[in-house]
Design a protein around this motif. Structure first.
Motif, PDB file in Angstrom:
ATOM      1  N   TRP A  70       0.791  -0.976  -0.086  1.00  0.00           N
ATOM      2  CA  TRP A  70       0.179   0.040  -0.132  1.00  0.00           C
ATOM      3  C   TRP A  70       0.678   1.308   0.042  1.00  0.00           C
ATOM      4  N   GLU A 101       1.903   1.652  -3.432  1.00  0.00           N
ATOM      5  CA  GLU A 101       0.818   1.999  -4.593  1.00  0.00           C
ATOM      6  C   GLU A 101      -0.147   3.206  -4.206  1.00  0.00           C
ATOM      7  N   ARG A 102      -0.093   3.705  -2.886  1.00  0.00           N
ATOM      8  CA  ARG A 102      -1.272   4.544  -2.223  1.00  0.00           C
ATOM      9  C   ARG A 102      -0.722   5.708  -1.740  1.00  0.00           C
ATOM     10  N   SER A 103       0.788   5.965  -1.904  1.00  0.00           N
ATOM     11  CA  SER A 103       1.400   7.111  -1.014  1.00  0.00           C
ATOM     12  C   SER A 103       2.109   7.971  -2.080  1.00  0.00           C
ATOM     13  N   PRO A 111      -5.848  12.755  -5.934  1.00  0.00           N
ATOM     14  CA  PRO A 111      -6.185  11.465  -6.189  1.00  0.00           C
ATOM     15  C   PRO A 111      -7.832  11.117  -6.177  1.00  0.00           C
ATOM     16  N   GLU A 158      -8.319   9.116  -9.815  1.00  0.00           N
ATOM     17  CA  GLU A 158      -8.430   7.599  -9.205  1.00  0.00           C
ATOM     18  C   GLU A 158      -9.908   7.306  -8.856  1.00  0.00           C
ATOM     19  N   ILE A 192     -10.256   5.518  -5.453  1.00  0.00           N
ATOM     20  CA  ILE A 192      -9.849   6.199  -4.138  1.00  0.00           C
ATOM     21  C   ILE A 192     -11.008   7.023  -3.349  1.00  0.00           C
ATOM     22  N   VAL A 244      -8.462  10.686   1.133  1.00  0.00           N
ATOM     23  CA  VAL A 244      -7.107  10.856   0.981  1.00  0.00           C
ATOM     24  C   VAL A 244      -6.731  11.792   2.311  1.00  0.00           C
ATOM     25  N   ASP A 277      -7.500  -0.245   0.031  1.00  0.00           N
ATOM     26  CA  ASP A 277      -6.815   0.444  -1.163  1.00  0.00           C
ATOM     27  C   ASP A 277      -7.881   1.573  -1.674  1.00  0.00           C
ATOM     28  N   ALA A 312      -5.514   6.767   0.880  1.00  0.00           N
ATOM     29  CA  ALA A 312      -4.322   6.981   0.121  1.00  0.00           C
ATOM     30  C   ALA A 312      -3.857   8.213   1.080  1.00  0.00           C
TER      31      ALA A 312
END
Length: 323
Positions: free
Chosen positions: A8, A11-13, A144, A148, A151, A154, A241, A244
């Motif tokens: 994570w 992929e998410r930072s 994001p 995305e 997402i 955030v 997931d 983020a």
């Protein structure tokens, strides 16, 4: 660290530089999403006007990213409301929102009520005590969500220097020493009980954005536990997931004294406790001690014990959605 969290983090930072403003504007045009920025404010006359001005200059006038800037005044006794209005924000007093339900003090209370006076598909929350504010805080957390589809929430991450106010180093900043409640309370709780959330750098940070359909399904602790509660509940509702974080640099703000931090920590622990077991609290209060001329005097404070239900359970909110 869990392998899932390590993945994570990769992929998410992100960094705010990963999504330039022109890309966000293109995504906003393509998707038709609207963006609201909410500043909860209590006696922040020294900083709230500058924050509003920067957001409106950079992200309303120069680049049409933000559709509304709303300051919800939580009962200020200074010129917070006047400064915010002069800078161009829509200012609403907490008590004027949903008057059927009497308001209680607390940041979470203000955030919950803000859903009734904003329209954005994406709602970004920004604390009103930030100094040297940059609009990167907004573009970072909104980016994001615009680009995305998977997402849903955030969080901003940043350095939090702690300004030293005593002794020979007075006025200097100790890098990385801010966020004391995060390190002493929130991070241990998350690592022990919700290890999937161990990758969040600033789990208690006040700058974050989420899609409205998620926010309206979340309960809101009325006080300082709102950030931890929101993060834990979002994990259960949409999964890791869908969460983020974005690096926006450095956050400078007013720091609380040690006893205020103790009360904050107690509220956060209580929020975690309810989510762990929904247990009955035997004594929802915290006693602290203050030095007087001759002894230590006890001071007892109540710990927030109330949460507001998901906004979808409020008739006034459902009626507004139909209208």
């Amino acid at each position: 660290m869990l392998e899932e969290v390590e993945r994570w983090l990769t992929e998410r930072s992100w960094s705010v530089a990963d999504r330039p403003l022109h890309r966000l504007l293109a995504a906003k045009r393509a998707t038709g999403q609207t963006v609201s920025v909410v500043l909860p404010a209590l006696n922040e006359e020294a900083t709230v006007g500058e924050i509003v001005s920067v957001i409106r200059h950079d992200l309303v006038h120069q680049a049409p990213l933000v559709d509304e800037v709303v300051v919800v005044d939580s009962g200020s006794t200074d010129r917070t409301a006047e400064e915010a209005a002069a800078a161009g924000a829509s200012v609403v007093h907490r008590d004027a929102i949903l008057p059927r339900i009497p308001a209680v003090p607390g940041k979470g209370e203000v955030l919950w009520r803000s859903l009734l006076v904003t329209r954005g598909d994406i709602v970004a929350f920004v604390d009103a005590d930030l100094r040297e504010f940059s609009s990167d805080f907004v573009t970072g957390i909104v980016g994001p969500l615009l680009t995305e589809p998977g997402i849903h929430l955030v969080k901003a991450m940043y350095d939090r220097p702690l300004t030293v106010s005593d002794g020979p180093a007075s006025g200097t900043a100790a890098a990385g020493q801010g966020g004391r409640v995060t390190e002493l309370m929130a991070r241990p709780l998350l690592n022990l009980h919700w290890p999937q959330l161990a990758g969040f750098v600033q789990p208690l940070g006040g700058e974050y954005a989420a899609r409205r359909p998620l926010l309206e399904r979340l309960p809101f602790p009325v006080g300082y536990g709102v950030e931890l509660g929101m993060l834990v509940d979002a994990l259960h509702l949409v999964g890791l997931d869908a969460l983020a974080q974005v690096d926006v640099g450095v956050r400078k703000h007013r720091h609380q004294d040690g006893q205020a931090l103790g009360r904050m920590a107690a509220a956060i622990y209580r929020t975690a406790q309810l989510r762990l077991a929904r247990a009955h609290m035997i004594r929802p209060s915290l006693t602290q001690f203050e030095r007087t001329d001759h002894s230590f005097e006890p001071r007892t404070y109540s710990v927030d014990t109330e949460e507001r239900p998901p906004m979808t359970e409020i008739p006034e909110y459902r009626a507004r959605r139909v209208a």
